[in-house]
Design a protein around this motif. Structure first.
Motif, mmCIF file in Angstrom:
data_model
loop_
_atom_site.group_PDB
_atom_site.id
_atom_site.type_symbol
_atom_site.label_atom_id
_atom_site.label_comp_id
_atom_site.label_asym_id
_atom_site.label_seq_id
_atom_site.Cartn_x
_atom_site.Cartn_y
_atom_site.Cartn_z
ATOM 1 N N THR A 1 32.896 -64.755 21.607
ATOM 2 C CA THR A 1 32.849 -66.151 21.175
ATOM 3 C C THR A 1 34.225 -66.560 20.666
ATOM 4 O O THR A 1 35.023 -65.704 20.276
ATOM 5 N N ALA A 2 34.480 -67.871 20.671
ATOM 6 C CA ALA A 2 35.775 -68.397 20.239
ATOM 7 C C ALA A 2 35.573 -69.516 19.224
ATOM 8 O O ALA A 2 34.576 -70.248 19.280
ATOM 9 N N LEU A 3 36.532 -69.635 18.323
ATOM 10 C CA LEU A 3 36.533 -70.694 17.326
ATOM 11 C C LEU A 3 37.955 -71.252 17.251
ATOM 12 O O LEU A 3 38.879 -70.535 16.875
ATOM 13 N N PRO A 4 38.165 -72.524 17.628
ATOM 14 C CA PRO A 4 39.510 -73.097 17.524
ATOM 15 C C PRO A 4 39.816 -73.487 16.077
ATOM 16 O O PRO A 4 38.913 -73.848 15.322
ATOM 17 N N TYR A 5 41.088 -73.374 15.711
ATOM 18 C CA TYR A 5 41.525 -73.825 14.385
ATOM 19 C C TYR A 5 43.002 -74.205 14.462
ATOM 20 O O TYR A 5 43.686 -73.879 15.433
ATOM 21 N N VAL A 6 43.483 -74.908 13.458
ATOM 22 C CA VAL A 6 44.889 -75.301 13.407
ATOM 23 C C VAL A 6 45.641 -74.282 12.560
ATOM 24 O O VAL A 6 45.318 -74.071 11.395
#
Length: 150
Positions: A106-111
């Motif tokens: 699974t992936a989670l985008p963040y800045v």
């Protein structure tokens, strides 16, 4: 339907040319918890499952990949330390490589704003780790995956 925070991705979409493991499977230290008497940190627990978190650092073998990401970290919640596949030797050289594939990635985008300018970054989590091409047969996740520690 709104997109959930974390979403499923295929290993081949994230690592199209494959991934090679760097180092060993390591426990993830919990920097929010107080230090122990000996100065060490306890192992971080997964917020969703309550299981201890383990970390695997891999090198993306895609020549077209992001040059800033020499190592990509993938976390695996599991009661016991995940066992990666065996390393393979390159004939005629002293080099050994541990090629890996992730199950249930699974992936989670963040800045990421730690550099000169903010950039989009990704946090990855997997149910398990296996040899390339074995993910389909390994799909029934480990018996302890997704279950809270007793």
């Amino acid at each position: 339907m709104a997109m959930q925070r974390r979403f499923a991705v295929n290993h081949q979409d994230v690592f199209p040319a494959g991934a090679v493991m760097k180092g060993e499977v390591q426990p993830v230290a919990d920097f929010d918890a107080p230090k122990r008497e000996d100065g060490s940190r306890p192992q971080q627990l997964d917020k969703e499952t309550g299981l201890p978190l383990w970390q695997v650092v891999v090198a993306d073998l895609d020549d077209e990949g992001n040059k800033n990401d020499a190592g990509v970290s993938v976390k695996i919640p599991a009661r016991h330390q995940p066992v990666p596949p065996s390393a393979v030797s390159i004939p005629g050289t002293p080099i050994t490589l541990r090629l890996v594939e992730f199950v249930g990635l699974t992936a989670l985008p963040y800045v990421d704003d730690n550099g000169n300018r903010p950039r989009l970054a990704w946090s990855y989590k997997a149910e398990d780790i296996c040899a390339p091409g074995k993910a389909d047969v390994a799909t029934p996740a480990r018996p302890d995956a997704g279950k809270a520690a007793a």
